[in-house]
Structure formats: C-alpha cells, structure tokens
Scaffold this motif. Structure first.
Motif, PDB file in Angstrom:
ATOM      1  N   LEU A  24      -9.296   2.592   0.099  1.00  0.00           N
ATOM      2  CA  LEU A  24      -7.999   2.007   0.821  1.00  0.00           C
ATOM      3  C   LEU A  24      -7.810   0.739   0.261  1.00  0.00           C
ATOM      4  CD1 LEU A  24      -6.169   1.289   3.356  1.00  0.00           C
ATOM      5  CD2 LEU A  24      -8.180   0.621   4.329  1.00  0.00           C
ATOM      6  N   ALA A  25      -8.857  -0.150  -0.393  1.00  0.00           N
ATOM      7  CA  ALA A  25      -8.398  -1.216  -1.143  1.00  0.00           C
ATOM      8  C   ALA A  25      -7.884  -1.003  -2.288  1.00  0.00           C
ATOM      9  CB  ALA A  25      -9.602  -2.361  -1.152  1.00  0.00           C
ATOM     10  N   SER A  26      -8.284  -0.217  -2.963  1.00  0.00           N
ATOM     11  CA  SER A  26      -7.781   0.229  -4.258  1.00  0.00           C
ATOM     12  C   SER A  26      -6.399   0.600  -4.260  1.00  0.00           C
ATOM     13  CB  SER A  26      -8.561   1.197  -5.071  1.00  0.00           C
ATOM     14  OG  SER A  26      -8.071   1.941  -6.086  1.00  0.00           O
ATOM     15  N   GLN A  27      -6.185   1.548  -3.432  1.00  0.00           N
ATOM     16  CA  GLN A  27      -4.826   2.164  -3.338  1.00  0.00           C
ATOM     17  C   GLN A  27      -3.945   1.124  -2.947  1.00  0.00           C
ATOM     18  OE1 GLN A  27      -4.120   5.815  -1.159  1.00  0.00           O
ATOM     19  NE2 GLN A  27      -6.292   6.518  -1.772  1.00  0.00           N
ATOM     20  N   LYS A  28      -4.053   0.147  -2.022  1.00  0.00           N
ATOM     21  CA  LYS A  28      -3.234  -0.858  -1.897  1.00  0.00           C
ATOM     22  C   LYS A  28      -2.859  -1.656  -2.879  1.00  0.00           C
ATOM     23  CE  LYS A  28      -2.492  -4.230   1.609  1.00  0.00           C
ATOM     24  NZ  LYS A  28      -0.924  -4.174   1.897  1.00  0.00           N
ATOM     25  N   GLU A  29      -3.955  -2.026  -3.888  1.00  0.00           N
ATOM     26  CA  GLU A  29      -3.798  -2.765  -4.784  1.00  0.00           C
ATOM     27  C   GLU A  29      -2.944  -2.368  -5.982  1.00  0.00           C
ATOM     28  OE1 GLU A  29      -7.765  -3.737  -6.432  1.00  0.00           O
ATOM     29  OE2 GLU A  29      -8.414  -5.187  -4.660  1.00  0.00           O
ATOM     30  N   ARG A  30      -2.736  -1.064  -5.931  1.00  0.00           N
ATOM     31  CA  ARG A  30      -2.396  -0.429  -7.191  1.00  0.00           C
ATOM     32  C   ARG A  30      -0.878   0.054  -6.671  1.00  0.00           C
ATOM     33  NH1 ARG A  30      -5.753   4.759  -8.607  1.00  0.00           N
ATOM     34  NH2 ARG A  30      -6.054   4.691  -6.201  1.00  0.00           N
ATOM     35  N   GLY A  31      -0.370  -0.191  -5.459  1.00  0.00           N
ATOM     36  CA  GLY A  31       0.977   0.012  -4.801  1.00  0.00           C
ATOM     37  C   GLY A  31       0.863   1.549  -4.576  1.00  0.00           C
ATOM     38  N   LEU A  32      -0.170   2.249  -4.198  1.00  0.00           N
ATOM     39  CA  LEU A  32       0.327   3.548  -3.706  1.00  0.00           C
ATOM     40  C   LEU A  32       0.334   3.586  -2.422  1.00  0.00           C
ATOM     41  CD1 LEU A  32      -2.764   4.906  -6.062  1.00  0.00           C
ATOM     42  CD2 LEU A  32      -0.337   4.934  -6.618  1.00  0.00           C
ATOM     43  N   LEU A  33      -0.036   2.611  -1.423  1.00  0.00           N
ATOM     44  CA  LEU A  33      -0.043   2.780  -0.109  1.00  0.00           C
ATOM     45  C   LEU A  33       1.545   2.295   0.188  1.00  0.00           C
ATOM     46  CD1 LEU A  33      -1.779   3.285   2.298  1.00  0.00           C
ATOM     47  CD2 LEU A  33      -2.385   1.050   2.452  1.00  0.00           C
ATOM     48  N   THR A  34       2.151   3.305   0.853  1.00  0.00           N
ATOM     49  CA  THR A  34       3.490   3.044   1.456  1.00  0.00           C
ATOM     50  C   THR A  34       3.775   3.887   2.774  1.00  0.00           C
ATOM     51  OG1 THR A  34       4.490   4.971   0.331  1.00  0.00           O
ATOM     52  CG2 THR A  34       4.530   2.966  -1.039  1.00  0.00           C
ATOM     53  N   CYS A  35       4.715   2.954   3.648  1.00  0.00           N
ATOM     54  CA  CYS A  35       5.158   3.827   4.549  1.00  0.00           C
ATOM     55  C   CYS A  35       5.632   4.951   4.627  1.00  0.00           C
ATOM     56  CB  CYS A  35       6.006   2.938   5.502  1.00  0.00           C
ATOM     57  SG  CYS A  35       6.648   3.519   6.965  1.00  0.00           S
ATOM     58  N   PRO A  36       5.280   6.176   5.173  1.00  0.00           N
ATOM     59  CA  PRO A  36       5.999   7.355   5.338  1.00  0.00           C
ATOM     60  C   PRO A  36       7.204   7.424   5.600  1.00  0.00           C
ATOM     61  CG  PRO A  36       4.127   7.352   6.863  1.00  0.00           C
ATOM     62  CD  PRO A  36       4.171   6.218   6.213  1.00  0.00           C
ATOM     63  N   VAL A  37       7.645   6.242   6.546  1.00  0.00           N
ATOM     64  CA  VAL A  37       8.899   6.642   7.072  1.00  0.00           C
ATOM     65  C   VAL A  37      10.138   5.759   6.325  1.00  0.00           C
ATOM     66  CG1 VAL A  37      10.251   5.940   9.027  1.00  0.00           C
ATOM     67  CG2 VAL A  37       8.129   6.879   9.407  1.00  0.00           C
ATOM     68  N   CYS A  38       9.765   4.718   5.703  1.00  0.00           N
ATOM     69  CA  CYS A  38      10.686   3.735   5.089  1.00  0.00           C
ATOM     70  C   CYS A  38      10.411   3.495   3.496  1.00  0.00           C
ATOM     71  CB  CYS A  38      11.009   2.471   5.771  1.00  0.00           C
ATOM     72  SG  CYS A  38       9.508   1.291   5.882  1.00  0.00           S
ATOM     73  N   GLY A  39       9.246   3.941   3.253  1.00  0.00           N
ATOM     74  CA  GLY A  39       8.722   3.586   1.953  1.00  0.00           C
ATOM     75  C   GLY A  39       8.202   2.072   1.604  1.00  0.00           C
ATOM     76  N   ASP A  40       8.241   1.329   2.548  1.00  0.00           N
ATOM     77  CA  ASP A  40       7.814  -0.294   2.501  1.00  0.00           C
ATOM     78  C   ASP A  40       6.225  -0.233   1.738  1.00  0.00           C
ATOM     79  OD1 ASP A  40       7.282  -2.795   2.744  1.00  0.00           O
ATOM     80  OD2 ASP A  40       7.385  -2.717   4.739  1.00  0.00           O
ATOM     81  N   HIS A  41       6.255  -1.117   1.245  1.00  0.00           N
ATOM     82  CA  HIS A  41       4.827  -1.159   0.547  1.00  0.00           C
ATOM     83  C   HIS A  41       4.020  -2.220   1.178  1.00  0.00           C
ATOM     84  CE1 HIS A  41       5.018   1.018  -3.064  1.00  0.00           C
ATOM     85  NE2 HIS A  41       6.401   0.864  -3.019  1.00  0.00           N
ATOM     86  N   ASP A  42       4.611  -3.155   2.069  1.00  0.00           N
ATOM     87  CA  ASP A  42       3.879  -4.172   2.819  1.00  0.00           C
ATOM     88  C   ASP A  42       3.209  -3.399   4.016  1.00  0.00           C
ATOM     89  OD1 ASP A  42       3.087  -6.509   3.858  1.00  0.00           O
ATOM     90  OD2 ASP A  42       4.738  -7.349   4.479  1.00  0.00           O
ATOM     91  N   VAL A  43       2.017  -2.757   3.793  1.00  0.00           N
ATOM     92  CA  VAL A  43       1.331  -1.905   4.623  1.00  0.00           C
ATOM     93  C   VAL A  43       0.081  -2.754   5.201  1.00  0.00           C
ATOM     94  CG1 VAL A  43       0.172   0.140   5.015  1.00  0.00           C
ATOM     95  CG2 VAL A  43       2.407   0.131   3.925  1.00  0.00           C
ATOM     96  N   THR A  44      -0.153  -2.968   6.446  1.00  0.00           N
ATOM     97  CA  THR A  44      -1.418  -3.434   6.793  1.00  0.00           C
ATOM     98  C   THR A  44      -2.228  -2.733   7.779  1.00  0.00           C
ATOM     99  OG1 THR A  44      -0.321  -4.683   8.477  1.00  0.00           O
ATOM    100  CG2 THR A  44      -0.482  -5.935   6.414  1.00  0.00           C
ATOM    101  N   ARG A  45      -3.455  -2.920   7.610  1.00  0.00           N
ATOM    102  CA  ARG A  45      -4.552  -2.111   8.518  1.00  0.00           C
ATOM    103  C   ARG A  45      -4.397  -2.680  10.074  1.00  0.00           C
ATOM    104  NH1 ARG A  45     -10.723  -0.949   7.423  1.00  0.00           N
ATOM    105  NH2 ARG A  45     -11.129   0.018   9.262  1.00  0.00           N
ATOM    106  N   ARG A  46      -4.322  -1.706  10.990  1.00  0.00           N
ATOM    107  CA  ARG A  46      -4.253  -2.288  12.405  1.00  0.00           C
ATOM    108  C   ARG A  46      -5.717  -2.210  13.019  1.00  0.00           C
ATOM    109  NH1 ARG A  46       0.200  -1.093  15.935  1.00  0.00           N
ATOM    110  NH2 ARG A  46      -1.162  -0.738  17.300  1.00  0.00           N
ATOM    111  N   PRO A  47      -6.179  -3.182  13.820  1.00  0.00           N
ATOM    112  CA  PRO A  47      -7.321  -2.952  14.385  1.00  0.00           C
ATOM    113  C   PRO A  47      -7.591  -1.639  15.011  1.00  0.00           C
ATOM    114  CG  PRO A  47      -6.391  -5.065  15.058  1.00  0.00           C
ATOM    115  CD  PRO A  47      -5.109  -4.038  14.515  1.00  0.00           C
ATOM    116  N   SER A  48      -8.529  -0.830  14.911  1.00  0.00           N
ATOM    117  CA  SER A  48      -8.777   0.438  15.564  1.00  0.00           C
ATOM    118  C   SER A  48     -10.214   0.378  16.183  1.00  0.00           C
ATOM    119  CB  SER A  48      -8.569   1.519  14.620  1.00  0.00           C
ATOM    120  OG  SER A  48      -9.469   1.134  13.437  1.00  0.00           O
TER     121      SER A  48
END
Length: 181
Positions: A24-48
């Motif tokens: 998860l951290a690696s994908q976020k650092e490499r910019g691979l983690l994006t919102c599937p709806v709007c494509g935003d790269h500012d994605v954060t983990r929610r408490p679960s």
C-alpha cells in the motif's frame, strides 16, 4: 492480504486490496494509488475495524454494538462528479457527516454516474485529441456518423457550440480508460 477503506480529497469512498501494508505504501509513493471515480491522487486510508477471529475462544463475551461504517464495496458511496463538490477540509469527510438517507442518495447517484460512464466508454470510439476535427467532420458529413469521445479545450468546446455542434462534457476516471472488467 490487506483490505482497507480509502477515500480521496473529494469524498469518494472505495476499498483497496493490497498484498501488505508495505505494498500500500509503495503504491501510494509511486503515484499508482488513485480514486477510481475522479482519478485524484490525494488518497488516504480511512480507519477500519480489525477482524478478530474469536471462534477459538472458549467463553463468549457479550457482543459490542458497532457504529455504522462506510459501505465496504468498492464504488458504492460518494459525492457525484468531481466538478460538483469542494474538497473536504478535515479528517472527517463531508460524506460521513450527512444523514444516512443523504448518504444512500449520494451512493445511488455515484452508481448511476459510473453506469453512465461505463455505457459511454463501451458504446463510443475514443478519438483522443482528434475529437474537435472528427466531430466537425461528422457534423459536415465528411465522416461517417458515429458516437465518439475525446479531449477538447474549453475554447474548442465553445467554438463547437457556436457552430451549432452539441457536445457533452463528461469526466471519465482514468480507471475506465483501460479494459473494463
């Protein structure tokens, strides 16, 4: 396997599956983690809530009531298209502060939006940056009539409207630009 709840700065909630927390951290650092709806790269983990396997306990403890949580399915709860909202300004998203009826309505709107995007992608030809030229050719009868999609600047869109050519602007998330599953 790590399954986490995620959200973007626009309040879109979705689920992510990763091999590990490091993945998860690696994908976020490499910019691979994006919102599937709007494509935003500012994605954060929610408490679960963690999953605890209590089947091996000999004595059962009384069940603790759970607070309502965000839907667990990938694309089910959100704010509509990115141009219609403002980014959340606190850790608690706008979505969570709404009554459950409003959350349900927003989830239904997102589902309809995603269904419309899928329909457009599946039933149109992507002409990319040739969109303006191609739509003019179709309009003037120089190219066969067909449903197309592509990119155009605001100036080009205005110019097409002035020529009497009706177009519809629809943001298509990056995830929809590849093969659909």
């Amino acid at each position: 396997m790590l399954v986490v709840d995620l959200h973007c700065a626009h309040g879109h909630h979705f689920e992510g599956w990763f091999a590990s927390a490091d993945d998860l951290a690696s994908q976020k650092e490499r910019g691979l983690l994006t919102c599937p709806v709007c494509g935003d790269h500012d994605v954060t983990r929610r408490p679960s809530a963690p999953h605890l396997n209590t089947s091996g306990l000999k004595e059962r403890t009384p069940a603790v009531s759970r607070l309502p949580s965000a839907p667990a399915s990938g694309l089910s709860a959100s704010v509509p298209a990115p141009s219609t909202h403002v980014a959340a300004t606190s850790d608690r998203s706008m979505h969570d502060s709404l009554p459950s009826e409003a959350q349900d309505a927003m989830a239904a709107l997102q589902a309809l939006y995603l269904k419309a995007v899928r329909h457009v992608v599946e039933n149109t030809e992507d002409v990319g940056e040739r969109f303006v030229e191609e739509v003019r050719s179709i309009h003037h009868g120089d190219a066969p009539e067909r449903a197309i999609r592509g990119q155009a600047s605001e100036e080009d869109k205005q110019s097409l409207r002035e020529e009497g050519i009706d177009i519809l602007s629809m943001p298509i998330p990056e995830g929809f630009k590849g093969p659909l599953q």
